[in-house]
Design an enzyme around this catalytic site. Structure first.
Site, short mmCIF file in Angstrom:
data_model
loop_
_atom_site.label_atom_id
_atom_site.label_comp_id
_atom_site.label_asym_id
_atom_site.label_seq_id
_atom_site.Cartn_x
_atom_site.Cartn_y
_atom_site.Cartn_z
N ASP A 244 123.57 -17.10 83.87
CA ASP A 244 123.85 -15.67 83.75
C ASP A 244 123.31 -14.98 84.99
OD1 ASP A 244 124.63 -13.20 82.13
OD2 ASP A 244 122.50 -12.83 82.50
N GLU B 195 129.87 -17.47 84.78
CA GLU B 195 130.84 -16.43 84.44
C GLU B 195 131.68 -16.05 85.65
OE1 GLU B 195 129.54 -13.37 81.12
OE2 GLU B 195 127.96 -13.60 82.61
N CYS C 27 125.20 -13.54 69.41
CA CYS C 27 123.96 -14.23 69.07
C CYS C 27 124.17 -15.72 69.30
CB CYS C 27 123.59 -13.96 67.61
SG CYS C 27 122.17 -14.93 67.03
N CYS D 132 123.80 -17.75 65.64
CA CYS D 132 124.75 -17.72 64.54
C CYS D 132 126.13 -17.22 64.94
CB CYS D 132 124.21 -16.84 63.40
SG CYS D 132 124.06 -15.08 63.82
N CYS E 280 119.01 -10.03 66.19
CA CYS E 280 120.29 -10.29 65.55
C CYS E 280 120.26 -9.74 64.12
CB CYS E 280 120.60 -11.78 65.55
SG CYS E 280 122.15 -12.20 64.70
N CYS F 259 120.98 -13.14 61.52
CA CYS F 259 119.98 -14.19 61.28
C CYS F 259 118.56 -13.73 61.59
CB CYS F 259 120.30 -15.43 62.10
SG CYS F 259 120.23 -15.17 63.89
N ASP G 187 119.30 -11.79 78.78
CA ASP G 187 119.83 -12.68 79.82
C ASP G 187 119.84 -14.13 79.36
OD1 ASP G 187 120.11 -10.47 81.48
OD2 ASP G 187 118.09 -10.69 82.29
#
Length: 426
Positions: free
Chosen positions: A193, A277, A329, A332, A348, A351, A358
């Site tokens: 990232d 990315e 997340c 999950c 989250c 969960c 990051d």
């Protein structure tokens, strides 16, 4: 595979004058040929080929009083200048037709004597490497070279470059065999990232600091640029001040390239698969963070990763720019929606896991890359008529353990379920 090896040149005063004369002749031949093609197109005449341009702009021009000084330099760089013009036109035509991907290319433009970067290319019959470590160029002589490393093979061509700071470089093109370059396979897989707070955060928890090369020298550059603005245009003192500014920018560029090379090499050596990315860098350079984004050179980092992966037998997977890596997340698969940039951590709601923004994005990028790799392998093997069950084995899991830990060193996340999202809201 073709590679470039760059070395610093140290010509003496007479050789600097000869190189300046050569750069001027290369520029004139380019401009004459480009003017002829533009005039022919405007008059509706047929396309002028490269062979005809060489006869008119080099051979015949040497016999005229206006261009007789073209015979003072080697004809090889002049011929290469015409080949570069043909390549520039070909790139434009391929870009217009869609054959060439990426940013749209424009038509060739005229070169100016005020261009701070000058270059000339010599082919194998116009240069040689001397036994004393010098580079011999036709009609220039032997130039001292600072050999930082040995050439792996005999070069096919060399480009002599003068940058804005007045430094000279020799860029050799080397043909190397693909065999012997491949590194031993490793088990590492990493997602990356890219950012500005940290230059890169890896899915294994590693955070690479952002050196901010331009920011470090901002005060010194501002002082030198103020000095430059006070000098009279056309004066020698202004040229000295311009070179001082250019040298500072050259130091910034050198430090940036060194960092990008070392970082990309380290990542490629330690990991078999790298997932990154596809950022819209051109769009980001139009915003309020344009200076910082340009200083980060994300596009150059991606290019280096891809080139070194191809050379050393690694795999680089690019995830689409609309993938919501910072919204999911990694535990999950819950999509949290668009999160402001100032929010660096979040919990989250599904969960209850606490995430570093990051690190979570890097984990999601890695999971999406593994999924894309499995999907591509499944499609290719299915076309060959092989069993589909053998494709997915060992490539990607179907679901993460919702209650599992994602802290570095405690658990390795598998693939979160694919999320449904609006591309324009990501």
């Amino acid at each position: 595979m073709r590679l470039r090896y760059n070395y610093r040149l140290y010509p003496d005063d007479s050789q600097c004058q000869a190189l300046a004369r050569l750069f001027g002749c290369v520029r004139v031949v380019w401009n004459d040929a480009l003017a002829m093609r533009k005039a022919a197109r405007k008059a509706g005449l047929p396309w002028i080929g490269g062979g005809d341009l060489q006869k008119i702009c080099i051979t015949a021009a040497k016999r005229t009083l206006e261009r007789e000084w073209l015979s003072e330099v080697s004809p090889v760089p002049l011929q290469q200048s015409l080949r570069d013009l043909d390549r520039a036109y070909q790139n434009f035509f391929d870009s217009v037709s869609g054959k060439r991907k990426g940013r749209r290319m424009g038509l060739p433009v005229f070169k100016s004597r005020r261009d701070r970067r000058q270059s000339a290319r010599f082919t194998r019959n116009a240069f040689s490497l001397g036994g004393d470590g010098t580079l011999y160029l036709a009609k220039i002589g032997g130039i001292e070279v600072r050999w930082s490393r040995e050439l792996p093979a005999a070069p096919s061509s060399v480009t002599v470059i003068q940058d804005a700071a007045g430094r000279y470089f020799a860029s050799f093109v080397i043909e190397v065999e693909d065999a012997g370059q491949v590194l031993p396979e490793v088990d590492g897989e990493v997602g990356i990232d890219l950012g500005l707070t940290h230059y890169a955060v890896l899915s294994d928890g590693t955070k690479i600091a952002n050196p901010r090369w331009l920011r470090r020298r901002a005060k010194r550059l501002a002082r030198l640029q103020r000095t430059l603005s006070r000098k009279q245009k056309g004066s020698k003192n202004r040229e000295k001040a311009r070179i001082a500014v250019a040298r500072q920018h050259a130091k910034v560029g050198d430090a940036r390239r060194d960092f990008l090379h070392q970082t990309s090499t380290s990542i490629i050596r330690e990991n078999q698969t790298v997932v990154i990315e596809d950022l819209a860098v051109r769009g980001l350079t139009r915003g309020r963070l344009a200076k910082s984004v340009s200083d980060a050179s994300w596009a150059a980092f991606r290019t280096l990763l891809g080139g070194k992966a191809a050379r050393f037998g690694r795999m680089v997977i690019t995830v689409g720019r609309w993938f919501p890596s910072s919204q999911l997340c990694p535990c999950c698969g819950w999509q949290n929606g668009k999160v402001p940039l100032e929010v660096r951590e979040w919990d989250c709601p599904s969960c209850g896991e606490h995430h570093d923004r990051d690190l979570a994005a890097a984990l999601n990028v890695l999971a999406e890359g593994i999924r894309l790799r499995a999907q591509a392998a499944e499609a290719s093997l299915d076309e060959g008529g092989q069993d589909k069950e053998m494709v997915a084995a060992g490539l990607a899991d179907t679901e993460n353990d919702c209650g599992g830990r994602v802290r570095p060193g405690e658990a390795i996340p598998t693939l979160a379920p694919p999320a449904t999202y609006d591309a324009h809201a990501a």
